[in-house]
Design an enzyme around this catalytic site. Structure first.
Site, mmCIF file in Angstrom:
data_model
loop_
_atom_site.group_PDB
_atom_site.id
_atom_site.type_symbol
_atom_site.label_atom_id
_atom_site.label_comp_id
_atom_site.label_asym_id
_atom_site.label_seq_id
_atom_site.Cartn_x
_atom_site.Cartn_y
_atom_site.Cartn_z
ATOM 1 C CG ASN A 9 -54.917 -73.782 -12.431
ATOM 2 O OD1 ASN A 9 -54.947 -74.886 -11.716
ATOM 3 N ND2 ASN A 9 -54.196 -72.952 -12.161
ATOM 4 C CG HIS A 98 -50.281 -70.844 -11.508
ATOM 5 N ND1 HIS A 98 -50.795 -69.722 -10.579
ATOM 6 C CD2 HIS A 98 -51.412 -70.587 -12.657
ATOM 7 C CE1 HIS A 98 -51.981 -69.309 -10.705
ATOM 8 N NE2 HIS A 98 -52.343 -69.711 -11.973
ATOM 9 C CD GLU A 100 -53.048 -68.920 -8.084
ATOM 10 O OE1 GLU A 100 -53.324 -70.089 -7.970
ATOM 11 O OE2 GLU A 100 -53.886 -68.079 -8.557
ATOM 12 C CD GLU A 170 -52.216 -68.323 -15.784
ATOM 13 O OE1 GLU A 170 -53.106 -68.568 -16.207
ATOM 14 O OE2 GLU A 170 -51.630 -68.628 -14.654
ATOM 15 N N GLY A 176 -57.905 -64.253 -11.719
ATOM 16 C CA GLY A 176 -58.914 -64.019 -10.179
ATOM 17 C C GLY A 176 -59.339 -62.679 -10.054
ATOM 18 C CB SER A 216 -60.214 -62.332 -15.576
ATOM 19 O OG SER A 216 -59.969 -62.221 -14.136
HETATM 20 P P1 PGA Z 1 -58.604 -67.078 -13.446
HETATM 21 O O1 PGA Z 1 -57.217 -68.058 -13.148
HETATM 22 O O2 PGA Z 1 -59.106 -67.784 -14.858
HETATM 23 O O3 PGA Z 1 -59.426 -67.508 -12.551
HETATM 24 O O4 PGA Z 1 -58.161 -65.566 -13.473
HETATM 25 C C1 PGA Z 1 -56.484 -68.095 -14.315
HETATM 26 C C2 PGA Z 1 -55.116 -69.028 -13.550
HETATM 27 O O5 PGA Z 1 -54.841 -68.624 -12.653
HETATM 28 O O6 PGA Z 1 -54.581 -69.988 -14.197
#
Ligand code: PGA
Length: 253
Positions: A9, A98, A100, A170, A176, A216
């Site tokens: 992603n 997602h 976000e 997630e 992140g 992560s």
């Molecule tokens: P990350 O993000 O691997 O940077 O933690 C995962 C995601 O949001 O799909």
């Protein structure tokens, strides 16, 4: 049988030139180094989808995803991109729900359901994301929280529609942050998700659904996570922007 999937992603990263270099590097490494039966997905920003798609179309392991889709088919929705538009430029998967997008774009369960329907009706496979914030985990309400997310958006799909869905767990506190869920935390949640899915759909469908872990994930922890019985791969953010790291994650099964 369920597929092993590693999906990158890319989020809001990379210029056009950078995106083309990244995908070319990944495509070369996958061709030279990845032997097993793994589905590799890249999800660049919208303007690069078609060009990135052309660079992966000769590689049977590699597939193209969009990071979002409109719930609407067409009309006066400035700035939106429909499922039919994505399909027409070769997109096969689309990330829906997602955290976000739920947080920054206020996408609620009903909107996500409409996006799922639009993607499936246009022949694409949704990667449906779920996952709890830290306060829910700390209050030990993470199972209920994720169960409700699944129920509120997925349960209105038919069995046939659900067959197209990939689920990604997630935990928001792991995205992140460099803080990964332990393999045990991932496995117990994935097992719970599969059990919830088997209540909403038929047991075979739940058994055959790929459930990816995201948050992560990196070359150092992927093998341990992917070795869990109900972890069928990963949705990778940061580490998907580096061809070496992303390929090493793909090789972690
Ligand atoms: P990350 O993000 O691997 O940077 O933690 C995962 C995601 O949001 O799909």
């Amino acid at each position: 049988m369920r597929k092993k999937i590693v999906a990158g992603n890319w989020k809001l990263n990379k210029t056009y030139e950078e995106a083309l270099s990244l995908v070319s590097e990944i495509e070369n490494m996958v061709k030279d180094e990845v032997n097993g039966d793994v589905t590799v997905i890249v999800s660049p920003p919208f303007p690069y989808l078609q060009s990135v798609g052309k660079l992966v179309q000769g590689n049977s392991k590699m597939h193209l995803a969009a990071q979002n889709v409109s719930e609407h088919d067409s009309g006066a929705y400035t700035g939106e991109v429909s499922a039919a538009m994505l399909k027409s430029v070769g997109v096969e998967y689309v990330i829906i729900g997602h955290s976000e997008r739920r947080l920054y774009h206020h996408e609620d369960a009903q909107t996500l359901y409409k996006k799922l329907k639009a993607a499936i009706a246009n022949g694409m496979k949704p990667i449906f994301c779920c996952g709890e914030p830290l306060e829910e985990r700390d209050a030990e309400r993470h199972f209920e929280y994720v169960g409700k997310q699944l129920h509120d958006s997925l349960s209105y799909l038919s069995n046939e529609e659900f067959d197209q869905v990939v689920v990604a767990y997630e935990p928001i506190w792991a995205i992140g942050t460099g803080r990964t869920a332990s393999s045990q935390q991932a496995q117990e949640m994935h097992e719970y998700i599969r059990e919830q899915l088997s209540r909403m759909f038929d047991a075979a469908a739940a058994h055959n659904t790929s459930i990816l872990y995201g948050g992560s994930c990196n070359p150092g922890n992927a093998q341990e996570l992917f070795s869990q019985a109900d972890v069928d791969g990963g949705l990778i953010g940061g580490a998907s922007l580096k061809s070496r790291d992303f390929t090493d994650i793909i090789k972690s099964f």
